[in-house]
Motif scaffolding. Structure first.
Motif, PDB file in Angstrom:
ATOM      1  N   GLN A 137     -53.848 -50.830  31.689  1.00 20.73           N
ATOM      2  CA  GLN A 137     -52.600 -51.198  31.718  1.00 20.73           C
ATOM      3  C   GLN A 137     -51.484 -50.721  30.414  1.00 20.73           C
ATOM      4  O   GLN A 137     -50.462 -50.949  30.270  1.00 20.73           O
ATOM      5  CB  GLN A 137     -52.194 -52.710  31.899  1.00 20.73           C
ATOM      6  N   GLU A 138     -52.246 -49.980  29.767  1.00 23.26           N
ATOM      7  CA  GLU A 138     -51.566 -49.279  28.567  1.00 23.26           C
ATOM      8  C   GLU A 138     -50.703 -47.937  28.883  1.00 23.26           C
ATOM      9  O   GLU A 138     -49.895 -47.539  28.203  1.00 23.26           O
ATOM     10  CB  GLU A 138     -52.460 -49.221  27.242  1.00 23.26           C
ATOM     11  N   ILE A 139     -50.897 -47.656  30.207  1.00 24.78           N
ATOM     12  CA  ILE A 139     -50.027 -46.503  30.593  1.00 24.78           C
ATOM     13  C   ILE A 139     -48.609 -46.769  30.579  1.00 24.78           C
ATOM     14  O   ILE A 139     -48.060 -47.745  30.826  1.00 24.78           O
ATOM     15  CB  ILE A 139     -50.447 -46.057  32.191  1.00 24.78           C
ATOM     16  N   THR A 140     -47.707 -45.738  30.215  1.00 28.60           N
ATOM     17  CA  THR A 140     -46.413 -45.733  30.273  1.00 28.60           C
ATOM     18  C   THR A 140     -45.620 -44.947  31.265  1.00 28.60           C
ATOM     19  O   THR A 140     -46.598 -44.396  32.035  1.00 28.60           O
ATOM     20  CB  THR A 140     -45.871 -44.987  28.878  1.00 28.60           C
ATOM     21  N   ASP A 141     -44.553 -45.068  31.569  1.00 33.93           N
ATOM     22  CA  ASP A 141     -43.631 -44.417  32.434  1.00 33.93           C
ATOM     23  C   ASP A 141     -44.126 -42.918  32.404  1.00 33.93           C
ATOM     24  O   ASP A 141     -44.358 -42.055  33.237  1.00 33.93           O
ATOM     25  CB  ASP A 141     -42.406 -44.566  32.456  1.00 33.93           C
ATOM     26  N   ASN A 142     -44.041 -42.250  31.204  1.00 29.14           N
ATOM     27  CA  ASN A 142     -44.179 -40.814  31.043  1.00 29.14           C
ATOM     28  C   ASN A 142     -45.670 -40.468  31.260  1.00 29.14           C
ATOM     29  O   ASN A 142     -45.790 -39.476  32.071  1.00 29.14           O
ATOM     30  CB  ASN A 142     -43.965 -40.548  29.383  1.00 29.14           C
ATOM     31  N   GLU A 143     -46.592 -41.266  31.172  1.00 26.23           N
ATOM     32  CA  GLU A 143     -48.018 -41.115  31.302  1.00 26.23           C
ATOM     33  C   GLU A 143     -48.190 -41.119  32.820  1.00 26.23           C
ATOM     34  O   GLU A 143     -49.076 -40.237  33.605  1.00 26.23           O
ATOM     35  CB  GLU A 143     -48.893 -42.083  30.645  1.00 26.23           C
ATOM     36  N   CYS A 144     -47.493 -42.005  33.585  1.00 23.49           N
ATOM     37  CA  CYS A 144     -47.513 -41.892  34.839  1.00 23.49           C
ATOM     38  C   CYS A 144     -47.185 -40.502  35.664  1.00 23.49           C
ATOM     39  O   CYS A 144     -47.684 -40.018  36.626  1.00 23.49           O
ATOM     40  CB  CYS A 144     -46.555 -43.169  35.616  1.00 23.49           C
ATOM     41  N   ILE A 145     -46.178 -40.202  35.014  1.00 23.34           N
ATOM     42  CA  ILE A 145     -45.400 -38.848  35.554  1.00 23.34           C
ATOM     43  C   ILE A 145     -46.520 -37.599  35.229  1.00 23.34           C
ATOM     44  O   ILE A 145     -46.965 -36.927  36.066  1.00 23.34           O
ATOM     45  CB  ILE A 145     -44.102 -38.418  34.894  1.00 23.34           C
ATOM     46  N   LYS A 146     -47.247 -37.761  34.090  1.00 21.40           N
ATOM     47  CA  LYS A 146     -48.394 -36.633  33.820  1.00 21.40           C
ATOM     48  C   LYS A 146     -49.298 -36.761  34.889  1.00 21.40           C
ATOM     49  O   LYS A 146     -50.381 -35.865  34.900  1.00 21.40           O
ATOM     50  CB  LYS A 146     -48.836 -36.771  32.520  1.00 21.40           C
ATOM     51  N   GLU A 147     -49.674 -38.175  35.272  1.00 24.49           N
ATOM     52  CA  GLU A 147     -50.767 -38.345  36.335  1.00 24.49           C
ATOM     53  C   GLU A 147     -50.358 -37.918  37.625  1.00 24.49           C
ATOM     54  O   GLU A 147     -51.149 -37.705  38.742  1.00 24.49           O
ATOM     55  CB  GLU A 147     -50.969 -39.901  36.522  1.00 24.49           C
ATOM     56  N   GLY A 170     -34.033 -46.444  41.199  1.00 24.22           N
ATOM     57  CA  GLY A 170     -35.022 -47.540  41.452  1.00 24.22           C
ATOM     58  C   GLY A 170     -36.217 -47.435  41.520  1.00 24.22           C
ATOM     59  O   GLY A 170     -37.209 -48.086  41.915  1.00 24.22           O
ATOM     60  N   TYR A 171     -36.783 -45.826  41.222  1.00 22.90           N
ATOM     61  CA  TYR A 171     -38.124 -45.723  41.221  1.00 22.90           C
ATOM     62  C   TYR A 171     -39.173 -46.179  40.205  1.00 22.90           C
ATOM     63  O   TYR A 171     -38.377 -46.022  38.940  1.00 22.90           O
ATOM     64  CB  TYR A 171     -38.150 -43.971  41.382  1.00 22.90           C
ATOM     65  N   ASP A 172     -39.704 -46.880  40.287  1.00 19.41           N
ATOM     66  CA  ASP A 172     -40.725 -47.223  39.069  1.00 19.41           C
ATOM     67  C   ASP A 172     -41.856 -46.600  39.078  1.00 19.41           C
ATOM     68  O   ASP A 172     -42.769 -46.969  39.802  1.00 19.41           O
ATOM     69  CB  ASP A 172     -41.012 -48.841  39.544  1.00 19.41           C
ATOM     70  N   GLU A 173     -42.155 -45.788  38.009  1.00 18.90           N
ATOM     71  CA  GLU A 173     -43.318 -45.049  37.875  1.00 18.90           C
ATOM     72  C   GLU A 173     -44.785 -45.853  37.951  1.00 18.90           C
ATOM     73  O   GLU A 173     -45.688 -45.678  38.379  1.00 18.90           O
ATOM     74  CB  GLU A 173     -43.366 -44.073  36.482  1.00 18.90           C
ATOM     75  N   VAL A 174     -44.473 -46.950  37.032  1.00 23.52           N
ATOM     76  CA  VAL A 174     -45.833 -47.690  37.000  1.00 23.52           C
ATOM     77  C   VAL A 174     -46.123 -48.371  38.212  1.00 23.52           C
ATOM     78  O   VAL A 174     -47.624 -48.401  38.443  1.00 23.52           O
ATOM     79  CB  VAL A 174     -45.514 -48.880  35.809  1.00 23.52           C
ATOM     80  N   ASP A 175     -45.129 -48.597  39.157  1.00 24.11           N
ATOM     81  CA  ASP A 175     -45.511 -49.522  40.252  1.00 24.11           C
ATOM     82  C   ASP A 175     -46.189 -48.510  41.414  1.00 24.11           C
ATOM     83  O   ASP A 175     -46.994 -48.795  41.961  1.00 24.11           O
ATOM     84  CB  ASP A 175     -44.199 -49.949  40.869  1.00 24.11           C
ATOM     85  N   LYS A 176     -45.754 -47.150  41.152  1.00 24.87           N
ATOM     86  CA  LYS A 176     -46.321 -46.112  42.157  1.00 24.87           C
ATOM     87  C   LYS A 176     -47.652 -45.938  41.721  1.00 24.87           C
ATOM     88  O   LYS A 176     -48.590 -45.684  42.378  1.00 24.87           O
ATOM     89  CB  LYS A 176     -45.313 -44.933  42.054  1.00 24.87           C
ATOM     90  N   PHE A 177     -47.879 -46.091  40.207  1.00 24.23           N
ATOM     91  CA  PHE A 177     -49.289 -45.717  39.708  1.00 24.23           C
ATOM     92  C   PHE A 177     -50.245 -46.843  40.046  1.00 24.23           C
ATOM     93  O   PHE A 177     -51.402 -46.392  40.590  1.00 24.23           O
ATOM     94  CB  PHE A 177     -49.283 -45.625  38.299  1.00 24.23           C
ATOM     95  N   VAL A 178     -49.748 -48.100  39.952  1.00 21.80           N
ATOM     96  CA  VAL A 178     -50.614 -48.987  40.530  1.00 21.80           C
ATOM     97  C   VAL A 178     -51.100 -48.780  42.052  1.00 21.80           C
ATOM     98  O   VAL A 178     -52.074 -49.198  42.331  1.00 21.80           O
ATOM     99  CB  VAL A 178     -49.822 -50.355  40.322  1.00 21.80           C
ATOM    100  N   GLU A 179     -50.066 -48.690  42.697  1.00 27.03           N
ATOM    101  CA  GLU A 179     -50.515 -48.466  44.146  1.00 27.03           C
ATOM    102  C   GLU A 179     -51.410 -47.200  44.456  1.00 27.03           C
ATOM    103  O   GLU A 179     -52.473 -47.257  45.216  1.00 27.03           O
ATOM    104  CB  GLU A 179     -49.116 -48.072  44.870  1.00 27.03           C
ATOM    105  N   VAL A 180     -51.260 -46.117  43.818  1.00 26.20           N
ATOM    106  CA  VAL A 180     -52.202 -45.124  43.688  1.00 26.20           C
ATOM    107  C   VAL A 180     -53.530 -45.490  43.228  1.00 26.20           C
ATOM    108  O   VAL A 180     -54.567 -45.287  43.883  1.00 26.20           O
ATOM    109  CB  VAL A 180     -51.692 -43.949  43.097  1.00 26.20           C
TER     110      VAL A 180
END
Length: 217
Positions: A137-147, A170-180
């Motif tokens: 859960q330490e992941i940031t928005d920028n780190e999500c994009i790098k993922e 309205g796009y939430d990078e962390v929410d998308k990462f959680v889903e993935v």
């Protein structure tokens, strides 16, 4: 320099090929127990050679008993990784499932799982630039994009930002990462390794590189 394998699913292979993915998170296994929650760092020198390259967890910053965990394949900065993906033999080389799914270029014979891809069949090579340990859960928005999870809806888009086709309002990078992330965890293991469990993970950063000399085609 060591040459080691790494597995990615079809979606993440495409993200790497598109230049959208430059890091990956993998579970720390086994997870440190409740008595060892203070991250000490990597072992660079030890009388026990088996501990070199491992990561140590302690009860607190003052030392005591240490629990060691090792990265998958002992990944370390400078290592060269060849990406294993779903594949099969072709008359003059290899077919890759990601290409077939995207462009319908291969035939319908049986595909081989990525785990069985030999080094000489690899087309994607990566150089490890950093390996660290953190809570999921330490992941940031920028780190999500790098993922590689952005853009969300358009697989054919060559633009990562500002695309008229891929909406980012309205796009939430962390929410998308959680889903993935949760989609990669067995349902029976979600309570241990899912997002809500906040497990320790390896964060492996990389960059594309050329196939090393001496590797068979």
């Amino acid at each position: 320099m060591a040459i080691k394998p790494i597995l990615f699913n079809t979606e993440m292979v495409r993200a790497i090929l598109d230049g959208r993915k430059s890091c990956t998170r993998r579970l720390v296994k086994p997870q440190p127990d409740e008595k060892h929650t203070y991250p000490l760092g990597f072992v660079t020198d030890s009388t026990e050679k088996k501990e070199v390259g491992c990561f140590g967890f302690d009860a607190n910053e003052y030392g005591g008993s240490i629990q060691y965990v090792k990265p998958p394949y002992r990944y370390a900065p400078g290592d060269i990784l060849y990406v294993r993906e779903t594949w099969k033999k072709a008359p003059k080389g290899y077919y890759y499932y990601e290409d077939w799914q995207r462009n319908d270029i291969a035939d319908v014979t049986k595909w081989k799982p990525s785990i069985y891809m030999p080094k000489e069949a690899a087309r994607i090579w990566l150089k490890v630039t950093d390996v660290r340990v953190e809570r999921l859960q330490e992941i940031t928005d920028n780190e999500c994009i790098k993922e590689g999870i952005y853009p969300s809806n358009c697989r054919d888009c060559n633009d990562i930002f500002g695309c008229d086709v891929c909406p980012d309002e309205g796009y939430d990078e962390v929410d998308k990462f959680v889903e993935v992330w949760n989609s990669t965890i067995k349902k029976s293991d979600l309570n241990r390794y899912g997002w809500d469990a906040n497990p320790w993970v390896w964060v492996i950063s990389f960059e594309r590189c050329e196939k090393p000399e001496g590797v068979k085609k």
